[in-house]
Write an enzyme that holds these catalytic residues in place. Structure first.
Site, mmCIF file in Angstrom:
data_model
loop_
_atom_site.group_PDB
_atom_site.id
_atom_site.type_symbol
_atom_site.label_atom_id
_atom_site.label_comp_id
_atom_site.label_asym_id
_atom_site.label_seq_id
_atom_site.Cartn_x
_atom_site.Cartn_y
_atom_site.Cartn_z
ATOM 1 N N LYS A 1 5.424 17.509 -77.697
ATOM 2 C CA LYS A 1 6.771 17.464 -79.048
ATOM 3 C C LYS A 1 6.224 17.612 -80.187
ATOM 4 O O LYS A 1 5.372 16.224 -80.773
ATOM 5 C CB LYS A 1 7.971 16.953 -78.970
ATOM 6 C CG LYS A 1 9.140 16.530 -80.110
ATOM 7 C CD LYS A 1 9.950 15.665 -79.911
ATOM 8 C CE LYS A 1 11.229 15.717 -80.950
ATOM 9 N NZ LYS A 1 12.536 14.817 -80.123
ATOM 10 N N ASP B 1 22.863 10.459 -78.418
ATOM 11 C CA ASP B 1 23.151 12.275 -77.708
ATOM 12 C C ASP B 1 23.009 12.981 -76.489
ATOM 13 O O ASP B 1 22.016 13.976 -75.778
ATOM 14 C CB ASP B 1 21.590 12.069 -78.595
ATOM 15 C CG ASP B 1 21.143 13.514 -78.526
ATOM 16 O OD1 ASP B 1 22.215 14.340 -80.060
ATOM 17 O OD2 ASP B 1 20.082 14.317 -79.315
#
Length: 273
Positions: free
Chosen positions: A25, A117
């Site tokens: 990432k 989230d």
């Protein structure tokens, strides 16, 4: 930015062994503060021991333009990729997914954190039919009680207390935010639709939901709700109670796993019996 690849150790190269798949990432420095990157990395590492939370390799990197870290690669994509529009996913797979999601969220809550989230894009799939799923992306995760200023963009997963534009001081975040978002996600799994676009009075589908919550009448609800059983409706009603003080914890969902969620599946079972 997510990059997936394999890392092969020297001891394996001579044997022709494929390396460990990893995802990288990358967060651009132009839009990411260092302390925000380190926070996300440390929270993900802290939670990664749970079997339904993405594994971390404890490796963070920094380049001239990016911060980054390595984590477990999901080679079979995420949950959004298997939700069929207007259909959802098969009920057994939905329940298998739900059981694991609840386990991961309970673990996060036990650590005093609110995930904040919950959405299909953050549920990574390992194995067919949701046999193993894992939560990822902890950039929004915060300790319970953290004051959250009101969000500017309202999405289907946004709990209504965050949509209250009159509360300019914000609200302390709580586990109930995850319960609300989980309810929206389960609706998507069962129907292939969002229940509404925004949790605002201007959204007619959300207003119909508010009427149901306040009066108990389902007459105004859209046809998408009609395919759900009484048990599934009760489950969603408790997860998405408008008053966060009365909202059920995510663990309440486990009570409904043995109940039918879709009317067509219930009728099919009745015919078999």
């Amino acid at each position: 930015m997510i990059i997936v690849g394999h890392v092969t150790y020297e001891s394996q190269k001579s044997q022709g062994v494929m390396g460990t798949p990893m995802a990288l990432k990358l967060l651009p420095k132009t839009s990411t503060k260092q302390h925000n990157f380190l926070y996300e990395y440390c929270v993900a590492l802290f939670l990664s021991a749970h079997p339904n939370i993405i594994g971390m390799f404890g490796i963070a990197i920094e380049s001239k333009e990016h911060y980054g870290f390595l984590y477990e690669a999901a080679l079979q994509r995420d949950l959004i990729s298997i939700i069929k529009p207007k259909e959802g996913i098969p009920e057994p797979a939905a329940k298998q997914c739900t059981k694991q999601l609840v386990s991961a969220l309970e673990f996060i809550h036990h650590k005093g954190l609110v995930y904040r989230d919950v959405k299909p894009e953050n549920v990574l799939i390992f194995g067919r039919d949701c046999q193993n799923i894992k939560l990822t992306d902890f950039g929004l995760t915060r300790p319970r009680g953290t004051m959250l200023k009101l969000v500017s963009g309202i999405i289907p997963y946004t709990a209504p207390e965050l949509s209250n534009t009159q509360n300019c001081e914000g609200v302390p975040i709580d586990f109930t935010l995850d319960a609300w978002a989980l309810g929206v996600l389960l609706f998507c799994l069962m129907t292939g639709y969002f229940p509404w676009e925004k949790t605002l009075p201007s959204d007619p589908f959300f207003q119909d939901f508010v009427i149901w919550q306040e009066t108990g009448s389902t007459e105004e609800l859209s046809q998408h709700w009609k395919i759900l059983t009484t048990e599934a409706m009760d489950m969603l009603s408790k997860l998405m109670t408008l008053n966060p003080l009365e909202r059920s914890p995510v663990s309440k969902v486990l009570w409904y796993l043995d109940q039918p969620w879709r009317v067509d599946n219930w009728r099919a079972q009745e015919e078999l019996d």
